[in-house]
Design a protein around this motif. Structure first.
Motif, short mmCIF file in Angstrom:
data_model
loop_
_atom_site.label_atom_id
_atom_site.label_comp_id
_atom_site.label_asym_id
_atom_site.label_seq_id
_atom_site.Cartn_x
_atom_site.Cartn_y
_atom_site.Cartn_z
N UNK A 28 0.87 -1.18 0.00
CA UNK A 28 0.00 0.00 0.00
C UNK A 28 0.90 1.23 0.00
N UNK A 29 0.73 2.08 -1.00
CA UNK A 29 1.55 3.29 -1.10
C UNK A 29 0.83 4.46 -0.44
N UNK A 30 1.61 5.49 -0.08
CA UNK A 30 1.01 6.61 0.64
C UNK A 30 0.16 7.50 -0.26
N UNK A 31 0.32 7.35 -1.59
CA UNK A 31 -0.41 8.26 -2.49
C UNK A 31 -1.73 7.69 -3.01
N UNK A 32 -2.30 6.78 -2.25
CA UNK A 32 -3.61 6.27 -2.67
C UNK A 32 -3.56 5.20 -3.74
N UNK A 33 -2.42 4.54 -3.87
CA UNK A 33 -2.35 3.40 -4.80
C UNK A 33 -1.89 2.16 -4.04
N UNK A 34 -2.15 1.01 -4.63
CA UNK A 34 -1.73 -0.25 -4.02
C UNK A 34 -1.19 -1.11 -5.16
N UNK A 35 -0.06 -1.75 -4.93
CA UNK A 35 0.52 -2.54 -6.01
C UNK A 35 0.56 -4.01 -5.63
#
Ligand SMILES: *[C@@H]1O[C@H](CO)[C@@H](O)[C@H](O)[C@H]1NC(C)=O
Ligand SMILES: *[C@@H]1O[C@H](CO)[C@@H](O)[C@H](O)[C@H]1NC(C)=O
Ligand SMILES: *[C@@H]1O[C@H](CO)[C@@H](O)[C@H](O)[C@H]1NC(C)=O
Ligand SMILES: *[C@@H]1O[C@H](CO)[C@@H](O)[C@H](O)[C@H]1NC(C)=O
Ligand SMILES: *[C@@H]1O[C@H](CO)[C@@H](O)[C@H](O)[C@H]1NC(C)=O
Ligand SMILES: *[C@@H]1O[C@H](CO)[C@@H](O)[C@H](O)[C@H]1NC(C)=O
Ligand SMILES: *[C@@H]1O[C@H](CO)[C@@H](O)[C@H](O)[C@H]1NC(C)=O
Ligand SMILES: *[C@@H]1O[C@H](CO)[C@@H](O)[C@H](O)[C@H]1NC(C)=O
Length: 326
Positions: A105-112
């Motif tokens: 989970x990234x801090x900019x509202x994306x998830x990879x």
């Protein structure tokens, strides 16, 4: 280039997947929770309902293959006759039963994440065994090469900052461009991104359905997505083939040969749905209809959850008369 009848498209396989999530979890949400709470639960973030369903789909996802057998191969090869096709199938595999891997989970509202590829044959939902060999294609061999590999890296929006972006693909393999098509056709944007066919595709609202008391909005891939650039100018950059499309005037077939190691592979909707008449008439035995052959997503509007979908396409191989004189 002279293109007689036998240089039509030989049709390979139709791939589809159907998913139906009618989990108990969803029903109370629709009625009782206030919209703020819904928004919270609909974000893809560890701990939400959306996350659990996203991690591993709550219901079964199947990939089904139909294979077209050419019934008059010697007439096609020797006389240039129109191929007569007979559809065999389905051969059904259960897929997407493994959870997504390497989730960040990234801090900019994306998830990879990585999408593991695995497939299990379902004899009860199939007409034969996976070892049936039709037109030289052995599904068991194809699937065992796919088994155990994975696809990605995908990075999608979680919906934390903008709920309307939930599950929209931000990048694929760390790139926002596919480096395959020209211009805007190359962008990875849209929820239904087919990594196999190398293009992004979009759905448009078509109708509202009532399934078991739940209202669902049906989104389908419109005819325009496969139209020729003559009718839909924006599609100019998907037309890379001059032969089948007759200089980009025919609709419905997408040339992906350069992403399949130069093999003359073309993608269409099953039975050449939404394709130009003349492409359909180069072969015998196909009868397109929207109900069986379209791609759709049924979305519950309050939560944005996809409750069922079918992604359908047909893989075609171009065959031409041999120019070699033997
Ligand atoms: C979700 O969070 C819990 C608790 O922090 C953790 O144990 C679990 O592994 C996480 N799930 C995933 C798929 O990352
Ligand atoms: C997940 O990450 C681990 C450690 O970085 C790596 O060894 C593994 O290959 C990754 N899995 C996939 C499917 O990429
Ligand atoms: C979000 O963060 C990831 C990881 O830091 C980064 O690779 C990606 O480009 C960022 N995306 C956006 C839209 O800012
Ligand atoms: C693929 O691997 C799974 C185990 O992950 C196995 O159950 C399945 O039978 C395999 N499928 C094929 C077609 O080899
Ligand atoms: C299909 O072939 C595979 C390997 O060749 C074998 O393991 C499997 O049992 C066969 N399946 C059927 C239903 O004959
Ligand atoms: C992706 O393609 C768009 C449209 O052609 C272009 O504007 C953009 O610079 C490209 N981005 C990258 C990373 O190549
Ligand atoms: C992707 O973005 C481009 C430019 O912003 C837009 O023209 C195109 O319609 C979008 N495609 C999809 C599938 O959303
Ligand atoms: C396509 O364009 C080329 C060059 O302009 C022309 O020679 C050819 O006849 C055209 N083919 C068709 C099918 O229109």
């Amino acid at each position: 280039m002279i293109c007689n009848r036998s240089c039509g498209l030989l049709t390979g396989a139709v791939i589809g997947a159907v998913l139906a999530i009618f989990g108990g979890a969803l029903i109370p949400i629709g009625d009782r929770l206030i919209s703020k709470a819904i928004k919270k639960e609909a974000v893809i973030s560890n701990g939400t309902i959306a996350f659990d369903n996203w991690l591993v789909p709550g219901s079964s996802v199947y990939r089904q293959f139909w294979i077209f057998n050419v019934e008059n191969p010697s007439e096609v090869l020797n006389l240039g006759a129109r191929p007569k096709l007979e559809q065999r199938g389905p051969y059904t595999y259960r897929v997407r039963y493994l959870p997504k891997e390497n989730i960040t989970e990234n801090s900019n509202g994306t998830i990879s994440y990585m999408l593991p590829n695995a497939a299990r044959f379902e004899p009860d939902m199939s007409v034969g065994t996976e070892n049936d060999t039709i037109t030289c294609l052995n599904l068991a061999v194809v699937v065992s090469q796919y088994n155990g590999t994975s696809d990605g890296l995908y990075r999608v929006y979680t919906g934390k900052d903008d709920i309307s972006k939930t599950a929209i693909i931000e990048s694929y393999k760390n790139k926002r461009n596919l480096s395959y098509w020209e211009g805007h056709c190359d962008l990875v944007n849209g929820t239904v991104f087919f990594s196999f066919i190398f293009r992004s595709i979009y759905g448009v609202y078509q109708t509202t359905k009532n399934v078991k008391g739940i209202q669902l909005y049906r989104f389908t891939v419109p005819r325009e997505a496969f139209a020729s650039p003559v009718d839909v100018g924006d599609n100019y950059c998907f037309c890379t083939d001059q032969v089948i499309s007759q200089n980009c005037t025919l609709a419905g077939v997408l040339d992906i040969s350069s992403c399949k190691a130069g093999r003359p592979v073309y993608i269409s909707l099953p039975h050449f749905l939404h394709a130009s008449e003349s492409i359909l008439h180069d072969v015998e035995g196909l009868s397109p209809n929207e109900e069986e052959h379209e791609t759709f997503l049924d979305v519950e509007p309050t939560t944005g959850f996809t409750l069922q979908f079918a992604k359908r396409l047909q893989v075609n191989l171009l065959v031409r008369p041999s120019t070699k004189i033997e």
